[in-house]
Design a protein around this motif. Structure first.
Motif, PDB file in Angstrom:
ATOM      1  N   ASN A  59      45.442 -19.726  15.276  1.00 11.75           N
ATOM      2  CA  ASN A  59      44.212 -20.018  16.532  1.00 11.75           C
ATOM      3  C   ASN A  59      43.318 -20.802  16.166  1.00 11.75           C
ATOM      4  O   ASN A  59      42.767 -21.659  17.753  1.00 11.75           O
ATOM      5  CB  ASN A  59      42.793 -18.554  15.745  1.00 11.75           C
ATOM      6  N   LEU A  60      43.636 -21.962  15.642  1.00 15.37           N
ATOM      7  CA  LEU A  60      43.138 -23.215  16.482  1.00 15.37           C
ATOM      8  C   LEU A  60      43.821 -24.357  16.622  1.00 15.37           C
ATOM      9  O   LEU A  60      43.035 -25.289  17.006  1.00 15.37           O
ATOM     10  CB  LEU A  60      42.773 -23.957  14.759  1.00 15.37           C
ATOM     11  N   VAL A  61      45.149 -24.003  16.536  1.00 18.86           N
ATOM     12  CA  VAL A  61      46.331 -24.674  17.666  1.00 18.86           C
ATOM     13  C   VAL A  61      45.777 -24.044  18.964  1.00 18.86           C
ATOM     14  O   VAL A  61      46.043 -25.362  19.994  1.00 18.86           O
ATOM     15  CB  VAL A  61      47.459 -24.207  16.877  1.00 18.86           C
ATOM     16  N   THR A  62      45.548 -23.062  19.472  1.00 21.44           N
ATOM     17  CA  THR A  62      45.662 -22.939  20.646  1.00 21.44           C
ATOM     18  C   THR A  62      43.954 -23.167  21.610  1.00 21.44           C
ATOM     19  O   THR A  62      43.949 -23.280  22.225  1.00 21.44           O
ATOM     20  CB  THR A  62      45.558 -20.940  20.584  1.00 21.44           C
ATOM     21  N   GLU A  63      42.744 -23.638  20.375  1.00 23.15           N
ATOM     22  CA  GLU A  63      42.119 -23.966  21.181  1.00 23.15           C
ATOM     23  C   GLU A  63      41.533 -25.244  20.487  1.00 23.15           C
ATOM     24  O   GLU A  63      40.638 -25.988  21.393  1.00 23.15           O
ATOM     25  CB  GLU A  63      40.683 -23.590  19.980  1.00 23.15           C
ATOM     26  N   THR A  64      42.782 -26.122  20.618  1.00 21.50           N
ATOM     27  CA  THR A  64      41.916 -27.934  21.156  1.00 21.50           C
ATOM     28  C   THR A  64      43.602 -28.304  21.183  1.00 21.50           C
ATOM     29  O   THR A  64      44.967 -27.255  21.801  1.00 21.50           O
ATOM     30  CB  THR A  64      42.551 -28.213  19.332  1.00 21.50           C
ATOM     31  N   ASP A  65      43.698 -29.342  22.621  1.00 20.03           N
ATOM     32  CA  ASP A  65      44.940 -30.421  23.347  1.00 20.03           C
ATOM     33  C   ASP A  65      45.147 -31.336  22.246  1.00 20.03           C
ATOM     34  O   ASP A  65      45.714 -31.902  23.158  1.00 20.03           O
ATOM     35  CB  ASP A  65      43.944 -30.245  24.429  1.00 20.03           C
ATOM     36  N   GLU A  66      44.178 -31.900  21.469  1.00 24.13           N
ATOM     37  CA  GLU A  66      45.051 -33.008  21.062  1.00 24.13           C
ATOM     38  C   GLU A  66      46.306 -32.845  19.705  1.00 24.13           C
ATOM     39  O   GLU A  66      45.767 -32.355  19.074  1.00 24.13           O
ATOM     40  CB  GLU A  66      43.591 -33.598  19.762  1.00 24.13           C
ATOM     41  N   THR A  67      46.723 -33.550  20.537  1.00 20.80           N
ATOM     42  CA  THR A  67      47.792 -33.355  19.451  1.00 20.80           C
ATOM     43  C   THR A  67      48.237 -33.379  17.812  1.00 20.80           C
ATOM     44  O   THR A  67      48.802 -32.844  17.101  1.00 20.80           O
ATOM     45  CB  THR A  67      49.897 -34.682  19.878  1.00 20.80           C
ATOM     46  N   SER A  68      46.880 -35.119  17.348  1.00 17.75           N
ATOM     47  CA  SER A  68      47.441 -35.048  15.625  1.00 17.75           C
ATOM     48  C   SER A  68      46.856 -34.022  15.339  1.00 17.75           C
ATOM     49  O   SER A  68      47.127 -33.561  14.068  1.00 17.75           O
ATOM     50  CB  SER A  68      47.222 -36.865  15.239  1.00 17.75           C
ATOM     51  N   GLU A  69      45.714 -33.128  15.902  1.00 14.87           N
ATOM     52  CA  GLU A  69      44.889 -32.665  14.999  1.00 14.87           C
ATOM     53  C   GLU A  69      45.813 -31.026  15.176  1.00 14.87           C
ATOM     54  O   GLU A  69      45.558 -29.927  13.944  1.00 14.87           O
ATOM     55  CB  GLU A  69      43.205 -31.648  16.206  1.00 14.87           C
ATOM     56  N   ILE A  70      46.633 -30.878  16.140  1.00 10.96           N
ATOM     57  CA  ILE A  70      47.928 -29.841  16.416  1.00 10.96           C
ATOM     58  C   ILE A  70      48.591 -30.002  15.411  1.00 10.96           C
ATOM     59  O   ILE A  70      48.893 -28.557  14.839  1.00 10.96           O
ATOM     60  CB  ILE A  70      48.246 -29.501  17.620  1.00 10.96           C
ATOM     61  N   LYS A  71      49.378 -30.988  15.031  1.00 12.74           N
ATOM     62  CA  LYS A  71      50.105 -31.401  13.436  1.00 12.74           C
ATOM     63  C   LYS A  71      48.819 -31.027  12.184  1.00 12.74           C
ATOM     64  O   LYS A  71      50.188 -30.555  12.166  1.00 12.74           O
ATOM     65  CB  LYS A  71      50.110 -33.286  14.224  1.00 12.74           C
ATOM     66  N   VAL A  72      48.191 -31.577  12.310  1.00 10.28           N
ATOM     67  CA  VAL A  72      47.825 -30.390  10.970  1.00 10.28           C
ATOM     68  C   VAL A  72      47.597 -29.628  10.783  1.00 10.28           C
ATOM     69  O   VAL A  72      48.026 -28.504   9.664  1.00 10.28           O
ATOM     70  CB  VAL A  72      46.059 -31.471  10.872  1.00 10.28           C
ATOM     71  N   TYR A  73      47.155 -28.617  11.751  1.00  4.42           N
ATOM     72  CA  TYR A  73      47.271 -27.215  11.788  1.00  4.42           C
ATOM     73  C   TYR A  73      48.467 -26.601  11.740  1.00  4.42           C
ATOM     74  O   TYR A  73      49.129 -26.095  10.902  1.00  4.42           O
ATOM     75  CB  TYR A  73      46.740 -26.445  13.301  1.00  4.42           C
ATOM     76  N   LYS A  74      49.593 -27.372  12.266  1.00  2.00           N
ATOM     77  CA  LYS A  74      50.888 -26.916  12.032  1.00  2.00           C
ATOM     78  C   LYS A  74      51.785 -27.124  10.869  1.00  2.00           C
ATOM     79  O   LYS A  74      52.125 -26.163  10.155  1.00  2.00           O
ATOM     80  CB  LYS A  74      52.337 -27.341  13.234  1.00  2.00           C
TER      81      LYS A  74
END
Length: 159
Positions: free
Chosen positions: A12-27
């Motif tokens: 869900n957090l992945v869908t809420e953000t556009d910041e690539t570095s933040e998405i990497k942490v979630y993934k």
């Protein structure tokens, strides 16, 4: 919080953000959690992991989410390493390379000076570092392969 709930939370957090570095942490979190789900852990091990996830309070809204979850990811990986002997890919190879370079450089300096005088310092250091790094990589790769056979490796790469 169960592993499945935590995984859904991070998806869900992945869908809420556009910041690539933040998405990497979630993934990375999602990847580790899915590997743990498919690992066939005992009930006690699952409870221990779930209590650790509860202790992180990951479902509470945060101001600086990336920094907070990145720190929790590091803590979670350390916890899995200590409690379940699960390591990341290339763990032993990295350690072997570092130790090999250090020991090789110091031994190379010593033998370079002994056999070639002060001019041999640079050559001995370079040669020793190269040989030490190569040996460290070989030993580390063998230890990583052994850990993989024992199913003790977690892929921390994000997909």
């Amino acid at each position: 919080m169960t592993i499945e709930e935590a995984s859904k939370f991070f998806k869900n957090l992945v869908t809420e953000t556009d910041e690539t570095s933040e998405i990497k942490v979630y993934k990375k979190f999602i990847s580790i959690l899915s590997q743990l789900e498919s690992r066939g852990l005992s009930e006690d091990q699952l409870r221990a992991i779930e209590s650790k996830l509860d202790a992180f309070d990951i479902d509470i809204p945060r101001e600086n989410r990336k920094k907070y979850y990145n720190k929790r990811l590091s803590e979670f990986i350390t916890y899995l390493k200590k409690e379940f002997s699960l390591i990341s890919e290339g763990y032993y190879m990295t350690i072997g390379m570092s130790l090999g370079m250090s020991l090789g450089m110091s031994l190379g300096m010593t033998f370079g000076v002994v056999f070639c005088g002060s001019n041999g310092l640079i050559y001995g250091m370079t040669f020793g570092m190269t040989i030490g790094m190569s040996l460290g990589l070989a030993i580390g790769a063998a230890m990583d392969a052994n850990a993989k056979k024992e199913n003790k490796v977690l892929s921390v790469k994000c997909k």
